[in-house]
Each structure stands twice: as C-alpha cells, then as structure tokens.
Scaffold this active site. Structure first.
Site, PDB file in Angstrom:
ATOM      1  N   GLY A  99       6.710   1.602   4.247  1.00 48.20           N
ATOM      2  CA  GLY A  99       5.578   2.278   4.963  1.00 48.20           C
ATOM      3  C   GLY A  99       4.414   1.750   4.400  1.00 48.20           C
ATOM      4  CB  CYS A 100       1.100   3.990   3.612  1.00 43.16           C
ATOM      5  SG  CYS A 100      -0.329   3.863   2.718  1.00 43.16           S
TER       6      CYS A 100
END
Length: 174
Positions: A11-12
């Site tokens: 993810g981020c």
C-alpha cells in the site's frame, strides 16, 4: 555478508516505511517505486496508475540481527495481503501487495510464507516477483511520517499499523 535488501509493497509507502523504520536490524528504509515500465517515474505518474509501478520500500537489514522471514512476518501482519490492488481507501495497482525478491533464498522463504498463510485460510494475493529496478521516491516522501505526524492520512492510516507492530513484534523494536 550480513547486509541484505528486501523490497516490499504493502500500500502507501508512508505506512510501510513508518513500520520498518522501527525494527531493530534495519539500517535504512527508502520509499520508492518498482515494477513499472517507465524509468524514474514521478509520484504523480505512479499515482495515475498508468506506469505499472507499485509504491514500495527498500529495506536494508542485517540478517545477523533480523531474518528475512521475520521481516515477512512483520510485512504480512501490518498490511492486508488479501485485497488485490487495494489497501484501505488506497485503490489502484500502485498499492498492490508485492515482494520483489533479491535472491533464490528470499524467493523460497516468501513463497513458503504465502503458502503458510493460505493454509491458515488467508487468501494472500501478494505478488511475488524477481527484483526489478528500484527508483527512489522524491525527497519529501522519505521519512514522511516522522516529519509529518499530524498529517491527516498519517494520523488515520499509520497508528493502527504501529499498534500491530508493537503488539506482535515488541521484541523486534529498535
């Protein structure tokens, strides 16, 4: 040689970087991009989803202090490996769960860990791919959470991951 590199996308990269910066045996965590077609992509290009890159972190670690397998345990415990191209509200292939293995041992260890998760009923969709070029993200992304702890996204997304790290891996904290 004790120094190794792992490349994870969960993810981020602000989130994954914040987690792995707190792990003992980790000497450096660099936010960046990997897995796409464009050399040296910008954040904006990667966020468009058109380059094929994932937001990733390069984790340099001393395997005499922490094993790649333990890093994988932390990786899988602090993101959702069951959602394809998504982590929470972050949607797109740039947020995919991915491991870019650096050697055959990392490949075998990661494959075994993914199989173990599946045997536990966890349908991990984590991509497992050989190392590809890693492109360092812009300087303002490096150590983002430490520099911006009150930023809204950071306040919402990162503390739960850090709580899991502290709850399940307190013996691995630096």
């Amino acid at each position: 040689m004790a120094q190794q590199r792992a490349i994870f996308g969960g993810g981020c990269f602000w989130c994954t970087e914040a987690v792995f910066r707190q792990v003992k045996g980790v000497s450096q965590v660099i936010s960046g991009y990997a897995g796409g077609a464009r050399p040296n992509p910008s954040y904006e290009q990667v966020c468009s989803g058109a380059t094929g890159h994932a937001e990733v972190i390069a984790v340099d670690f001393d395997d005499s202090i922490i094993s790649f397998e333990t890093l994988l345990d932390i990786f899988f415990a602090t993101h959702d490996p069951t959602t394809l191209n998504r982590q929470g509200n972050d949607v797109g292939s740039q947020y995919r769960s991915v491991i870019y293995y650096q050697n055959e041992q990392q490949q075998q260890t990661a494959q075994a860990k993914i199989e173990q998760l599946k045997q536990q009923g966890i349908n991990a969709v984590t991509e497992l791919s050989p190392a590809v070029p890693f492109f360092e993200a812009e300087s303002y992304h490096q150590d983002f959470y430490a520099k911006n702890p009150t930023q809204g996204y950071c306040n919402f997304a990162i503390p739960p991951k850090l709580s899991k790290l502290k709850q399940y891996f307190s013996d691995q904290l630096a």
